[in-house]
Write an enzyme that holds these catalytic residues in place. Structure first.
Site, mmCIF file in Angstrom:
data_model
loop_
_atom_site.group_PDB
_atom_site.id
_atom_site.type_symbol
_atom_site.label_atom_id
_atom_site.label_comp_id
_atom_site.label_asym_id
_atom_site.label_seq_id
_atom_site.Cartn_x
_atom_site.Cartn_y
_atom_site.Cartn_z
ATOM 1 N N GLU A 32 51.095 42.930 39.892
ATOM 2 C CA GLU A 32 49.739 42.525 39.489
ATOM 3 C C GLU A 32 48.766 42.710 40.652
ATOM 4 O OE1 GLU A 32 47.682 41.947 37.355
ATOM 5 O OE2 GLU A 32 48.181 40.405 35.908
ATOM 6 N N ASP A 33 47.519 42.930 40.310
ATOM 7 C CA ASP A 33 46.516 42.962 41.380
ATOM 8 C C ASP A 33 46.163 41.555 41.837
ATOM 9 O OD1 ASP A 33 45.366 42.449 38.927
ATOM 10 O OD2 ASP A 33 43.604 43.706 39.237
ATOM 11 N N ASP A 78 45.098 34.727 39.302
ATOM 12 C CA ASP A 78 43.878 33.907 39.319
ATOM 13 C C ASP A 78 44.238 32.563 38.676
ATOM 14 O OD1 ASP A 78 41.286 32.972 39.255
ATOM 15 O OD2 ASP A 78 40.469 34.581 38.067
ATOM 16 N N LYS A 108 44.499 33.464 44.201
ATOM 17 C CA LYS A 108 43.447 32.473 44.471
ATOM 18 C C LYS A 108 44.043 31.099 44.228
ATOM 19 C CE LYS A 108 39.293 35.009 43.026
ATOM 20 N NZ LYS A 108 38.308 35.107 41.947
ATOM 21 N N VAL A 154 35.967 38.977 43.286
ATOM 22 C CA VAL A 154 36.354 40.133 44.094
ATOM 23 C C VAL A 154 36.469 41.392 43.250
ATOM 24 C CG1 VAL A 154 37.440 38.948 46.028
ATOM 25 C CG2 VAL A 154 38.769 39.345 43.967
ATOM 26 N N LYS A 211 44.453 46.969 33.608
ATOM 27 C CA LYS A 211 44.293 48.206 34.356
ATOM 28 C C LYS A 211 44.292 47.952 35.862
ATOM 29 C CE LYS A 211 41.022 49.433 30.776
ATOM 30 N NZ LYS A 211 39.559 49.524 30.514
ATOM 31 N N GLY A 212 44.073 46.700 36.236
ATOM 32 C CA GLY A 212 43.781 46.395 37.637
ATOM 33 C C GLY A 212 44.877 46.726 38.632
HETATM 34 C C1 PRP Z 1 42.755 40.483 35.566
HETATM 35 C C2 PRP Z 1 43.848 40.811 36.566
HETATM 36 C C3 PRP Z 1 45.021 40.042 36.041
HETATM 37 C C4 PRP Z 1 44.386 38.847 35.380
HETATM 38 C C5 PRP Z 1 44.557 37.654 36.252
HETATM 39 O O1 PRP Z 1 42.898 41.328 34.479
HETATM 40 O O2 PRP Z 1 44.092 42.186 36.622
HETATM 41 O O3 PRP Z 1 45.759 40.784 35.105
HETATM 42 O O4 PRP Z 1 42.992 39.136 35.203
HETATM 43 O O5 PRP Z 1 43.868 36.548 35.722
HETATM 44 P P1 PRP Z 1 44.578 35.188 35.325
HETATM 45 O O6 PRP Z 1 45.564 34.843 36.422
HETATM 46 O O7 PRP Z 1 43.422 34.221 35.269
HETATM 47 O O8 PRP Z 1 45.231 35.354 34.003
HETATM 48 P P2 PRP Z 1 41.757 41.573 33.399
HETATM 49 O O9 PRP Z 1 42.058 40.746 32.178
HETATM 50 O O10 PRP Z 1 40.410 41.381 34.030
HETATM 51 O O11 PRP Z 1 41.993 43.065 32.988
HETATM 52 P P3 PRP Z 1 41.957 44.403 33.900
HETATM 53 O O12 PRP Z 1 43.186 44.376 34.781
HETATM 54 O O13 PRP Z 1 41.997 45.504 32.888
HETATM 55 O O14 PRP Z 1 40.680 44.373 34.704
#
Ligand code: PRP
Length: 192
Positions: free
Chosen positions: A111-112, A115, A143, A165, A55-56
């Site tokens: 993507e937001d 990570d 990051k 964050v 969703k991010g």
């Molecule tokens: C977060 C973010 C990315 C992902 C990045 O999503 O939106 O999609 O983690 O992390 P990574 O590089 O370690 O794989 P999350 O799974 O928290 O879901 P959300 O977007 O619904 O919050």
């Protein structure tokens, strides 16, 4: 008179004293506009498919697509990564697939945050198998200290340190996604 974005950020901060601003909303909007100009130059004359990762990415994708002044299509995937609320286990799974055919399309994943890169590694592999004409990825944040997978961003908004964050789509326990800025959540708050 309309309030400035800095004044609005301050109003939000009063409601969320556990958050320290990392990137204020004016800084984000300026960078989104720069990224959109770069994307518009690179994709001019095409009809790209922007793929938002739920969703991010929703606020970022919404602002980015509205700053690209020609036809684009949008679709969404949802991917779960198992783990605790603040750390990922590295196991990812597709929860919602695209409604759109990818073969022969110019596809831009939005993507937001990058990570560990495990989400994007999985998604890029999945989309590449569907034979797009081109496949690139744009993330607002990365990051570098956390990266585990061999992912290189084609468009990157900001490199940030390894802090937890929130805001502008990013959540902690489904909260804070609606902050107009990106902030660091103090460690003691994330453990409550
Ligand atoms: C977060 C973010 C990315 C992902 C990045 O999503 O939106 O999609 O983690 O992390 P990574 O590089 O370690 O794989 P999350 O799974 O928290 O879901 P959300 O977007 O619904 O919050």
């Amino acid at each position: 008179m309309a309030r400035s974005s800095a004044e609005l950020d301050r109003v939000w901060l009063e409601q969320f004293p556990e958050v320290d601003i990392l990137l204020d909303s004016a800084t984000i909007q300026k960078r989104v506009s720069e990224l959109a100009q770069q994307i518009a130059r690179d994709y001019e004359g095409t009809f790209p498919l922007m793929v938002g990762v739920l969703k991010g990415s929703v606020p970022f994708l919404a602002d980015l697509m509205r700053a690209v002044p020609f036809r684009v299509a949008c679709d969404y995937v949802a991917i779960s990564s198992y783990g605790t609320e603040t750390t990922s286990s590295g196991v990812v799974r597709l929860l919602k697939d695209l409604d759109t055919e990818v073969v022969g399309r110019h596809v831009l994943v939005v993507e937001d945050i990058l990570d560990t890169g495990l989400t994007l590694q999985y998604l890029m592999g999945l989309l590449q198998e569907r034979r797009p004409f081109s496949l690139k990825v744009c993330a607002l944040l990365q990051k570098p200290d956390r990266l585990k997978a061999p992912i290189t961003l084609d468009y990157c908004g900001f490199s940030i340190p390894n802090e937890f964050v929130v805001g502008y789509g990013l959540d902690y326990a489904e909260q804070y996604r609606n902050l107009p800025f990106i902030g660091a959540l103090r460690a003691d708050s994330a453990e409550d």
